[in-house]
Design a protein around this motif. Sequence first.
Motif, PDB file in Angstrom:
ATOM      1  N   LEU A 119       4.875 -13.655  11.023  1.00  0.00           N
ATOM      2  CA  LEU A 119       3.577 -13.220  11.552  1.00  0.00           C
ATOM      3  C   LEU A 119       3.746 -12.162  12.638  1.00  0.00           C
ATOM      4  CD1 LEU A 119       1.483 -16.515  11.849  1.00  0.00           C
ATOM      5  CD2 LEU A 119       0.966 -14.553  10.398  1.00  0.00           C
ATOM      6  N   LEU A 120       4.646 -12.395  13.573  1.00  0.00           N
ATOM      7  CA  LEU A 120       4.887 -11.442  14.654  1.00  0.00           C
ATOM      8  C   LEU A 120       5.444 -10.125  14.115  1.00  0.00           C
ATOM      9  CD1 LEU A 120       6.405 -13.781  17.396  1.00  0.00           C
ATOM     10  CD2 LEU A 120       4.127 -12.749  17.374  1.00  0.00           C
ATOM     11  N   HIS A 121       6.353 -10.234  13.159  1.00  0.00           N
ATOM     12  CA  HIS A 121       6.965  -9.039  12.581  1.00  0.00           C
ATOM     13  C   HIS A 121       5.924  -8.195  11.854  1.00  0.00           C
ATOM     14  CE1 HIS A 121       9.233  -6.939   9.297  1.00  0.00           C
ATOM     15  NE2 HIS A 121       9.903  -6.557  10.349  1.00  0.00           N
ATOM     16  N   THR A 122       5.035  -8.843  11.089  1.00  0.00           N
ATOM     17  CA  THR A 122       4.005  -8.114  10.358  1.00  0.00           C
ATOM     18  C   THR A 122       2.996  -7.481  11.311  1.00  0.00           C
ATOM     19  OG1 THR A 122       4.220  -9.707   8.552  1.00  0.00           O
ATOM     20  CG2 THR A 122       2.277  -8.306   8.537  1.00  0.00           C
ATOM     21  N   ALA A 123       2.613  -8.200  12.353  1.00  0.00           N
ATOM     22  CA  ALA A 123       1.677  -7.645  13.337  1.00  0.00           C
ATOM     23  C   ALA A 123       2.277  -6.424  14.024  1.00  0.00           C
ATOM     24  CB  ALA A 123       1.310  -8.718  14.367  1.00  0.00           C
ATOM     25  N   PHE A 124       3.554  -6.492  14.352  1.00  0.00           N
ATOM     26  CA  PHE A 124       4.226  -5.360  14.990  1.00  0.00           C
ATOM     27  C   PHE A 124       4.271  -4.158  14.062  1.00  0.00           C
ATOM     28  CE2 PHE A 124       8.335  -3.177  15.951  1.00  0.00           C
ATOM     29  CZ  PHE A 124       7.929  -2.598  17.152  1.00  0.00           C
ATOM     30  N   GLY A 209      -2.365  18.149   2.149  1.00  0.00           N
ATOM     31  CA  GLY A 209      -1.299  18.520   3.069  1.00  0.00           C
ATOM     32  C   GLY A 209      -1.536  18.002   4.474  1.00  0.00           C
ATOM     33  N   GLY A 210      -2.773  18.169   4.971  1.00  0.00           N
ATOM     34  CA  GLY A 210      -3.090  17.695   6.301  1.00  0.00           C
ATOM     35  C   GLY A 210      -3.017  16.182   6.417  1.00  0.00           C
ATOM     36  N   SER A 211      -3.444  15.494   5.370  1.00  0.00           N
ATOM     37  CA  SER A 211      -3.366  14.030   5.377  1.00  0.00           C
ATOM     38  C   SER A 211      -1.917  13.568   5.354  1.00  0.00           C
ATOM     39  CB  SER A 211      -4.120  13.458   4.174  1.00  0.00           C
ATOM     40  OG  SER A 211      -5.485  13.825   4.210  1.00  0.00           O
ATOM     41  N   LEU A 212      -1.075  14.286   4.592  1.00  0.00           N
ATOM     42  CA  LEU A 212       0.343  13.926   4.530  1.00  0.00           C
ATOM     43  C   LEU A 212       1.001  14.073   5.893  1.00  0.00           C
ATOM     44  CD1 LEU A 212       2.786  13.117   2.813  1.00  0.00           C
ATOM     45  CD2 LEU A 212       3.170  15.555   2.355  1.00  0.00           C
ATOM     46  N   ILE A 213       0.676  15.147   6.607  1.00  0.00           N
ATOM     47  CA  ILE A 213       1.248  15.362   7.935  1.00  0.00           C
ATOM     48  C   ILE A 213       0.831  14.236   8.880  1.00  0.00           C
ATOM     49  CG2 ILE A 213       1.210  16.878   9.957  1.00  0.00           C
ATOM     50  CD1 ILE A 213       0.922  19.233   8.026  1.00  0.00           C
ATOM     51  N   GLY A 214      -0.421  13.816   8.772  1.00  0.00           N
ATOM     52  CA  GLY A 214      -0.902  12.788   9.676  1.00  0.00           C
ATOM     53  C   GLY A 214      -0.366  11.400   9.391  1.00  0.00           C
ATOM     54  N   LEU A 215      -0.040  11.123   8.125  1.00  0.00           N
ATOM     55  CA  LEU A 215       0.336   9.769   7.733  1.00  0.00           C
ATOM     56  C   LEU A 215       1.837   9.549   7.566  1.00  0.00           C
ATOM     57  CD1 LEU A 215      -2.434   9.036   5.065  1.00  0.00           C
ATOM     58  CD2 LEU A 215      -2.207   7.945   7.294  1.00  0.00           C
ATOM     59  N   ILE A 216       2.589  10.606   7.335  1.00  0.00           N
ATOM     60  CA  ILE A 216       3.988  10.426   6.945  1.00  0.00           C
ATOM     61  C   ILE A 216       4.807   9.744   8.047  1.00  0.00           C
ATOM     62  CG2 ILE A 216       4.732  12.713   7.755  1.00  0.00           C
ATOM     63  CD1 ILE A 216       6.549  12.780   5.236  1.00  0.00           C
ATOM     64  N   ALA A 217       4.543  10.076   9.310  1.00  0.00           N
ATOM     65  CA  ALA A 217       5.290   9.422  10.398  1.00  0.00           C
ATOM     66  C   ALA A 217       4.988   7.928  10.431  1.00  0.00           C
ATOM     67  CB  ALA A 217       4.942  10.069  11.731  1.00  0.00           C
ATOM     68  N   GLY A 218       3.732   7.557  10.210  1.00  0.00           N
ATOM     69  CA  GLY A 218       3.370   6.150  10.168  1.00  0.00           C
ATOM     70  C   GLY A 218       4.033   5.422   9.014  1.00  0.00           C
ATOM     71  N   PHE A 219       4.091   6.086   7.844  1.00  0.00           N
ATOM     72  CA  PHE A 219       4.752   5.486   6.690  1.00  0.00           C
ATOM     73  C   PHE A 219       6.234   5.246   6.963  1.00  0.00           C
ATOM     74  CE2 PHE A 219       1.444   7.622   3.774  1.00  0.00           C
ATOM     75  CZ  PHE A 219       0.638   6.496   3.830  1.00  0.00           C
ATOM     76  N   LEU A 220       6.890   6.245   7.552  1.00  0.00           N
ATOM     77  CA  LEU A 220       8.323   6.126   7.813  1.00  0.00           C
ATOM     78  C   LEU A 220       8.614   5.003   8.809  1.00  0.00           C
ATOM     79  CD1 LEU A 220       9.328   9.903   8.034  1.00  0.00           C
ATOM     80  CD2 LEU A 220       9.791   8.314   6.156  1.00  0.00           C
ATOM     81  N   LEU A 221       7.829   4.927   9.880  1.00  0.00           N
ATOM     82  CA  LEU A 221       8.058   3.878  10.871  1.00  0.00           C
ATOM     83  C   LEU A 221       7.761   2.500  10.291  1.00  0.00           C
ATOM     84  CD1 LEU A 221       8.805   3.116  13.746  1.00  0.00           C
ATOM     85  CD2 LEU A 221       6.409   3.447  14.399  1.00  0.00           C
ATOM     86  N   TYR A 222       6.693   2.399   9.516  1.00  0.00           N
ATOM     87  CA  TYR A 222       6.351   1.114   8.901  1.00  0.00           C
ATOM     88  C   TYR A 222       7.455   0.660   7.948  1.00  0.00           C
ATOM     89  CZ  TYR A 222       3.656  -2.401   6.342  1.00  0.00           C
ATOM     90  OH  TYR A 222       3.240  -3.585   5.772  1.00  0.00           O
TER      91      TYR A 222
END
Length: 242
Positions: A119-124, A209-222
């Motif tokens: 639970l903690l890991h998923t929330a993080f 393209g703009g959506s990819l720039i905004g989301l890719i960092a979040g995808f990589l960290l997740y």
Amino acid sequence: MYICINCGAECKELFRRYCPSVLKILRCEKCGLLADKYIEYDPVIVFVDLILIEKPAYRHLLYNSNFKSYWKLVIILWLAESFRAWFSCEISKTELSASQTDLIYNNALQDYCNFYSVLLHTAFAFAAFICTVILVTELKWFIIGEKPYKYSVRDLSCALIVGGCGKLLGFLGIVWRHIASGPYYLLIQGYTVLCLFTAYSVVCKSGKGGSLIGLIAGFLLYSYICTSIPKLHLNIPNITLT
């Protein structure tokens, strides 16, 4: 202020009510189409169009509807993804216990498979994804020097929550016993990514393209949190002082 679900232009009003049982949907001054056809539709139809990843349905839900229970969606997503991860972990633990090949790894896996740890890991992981996307998006607006007229951090957070609902399909995997990997889980991940792209583009008024720039960092960290951190935890043996 409302928006047209077809072009995203601002609309002062979506309909006019002439009597309790008669209302007329107004047309958008910019595109000439009905500003929001979903006003007359049953919520089930809106839900179906959300599943089909229709941008007008996302605009209706995020801007023109009275839906406010995003915190409930967060809790449902959190519990659903945690239960899926925990169930997958339990299956891995059972298979490893049957093989009895690595006792230290098995003990570490048992510690990690504690439901509260999952639970903690998923929330993080979820919090890191949303915060990263917001920070990258704000940085993008700072560099560009101009934000969309309807953009706000709250709307972006709500859009990411709605887009992430594709992960609820993981419940079907629990029924069908397709949990951790394989084509089934890849399809769920791909569908969720498409939903997030659509929701992000609706709020940020951006293309692919703009959506990819905004989301890719979040995808990589997740992805890093969901894969590397559990492995790091499992590589640390339990040390007992005697």
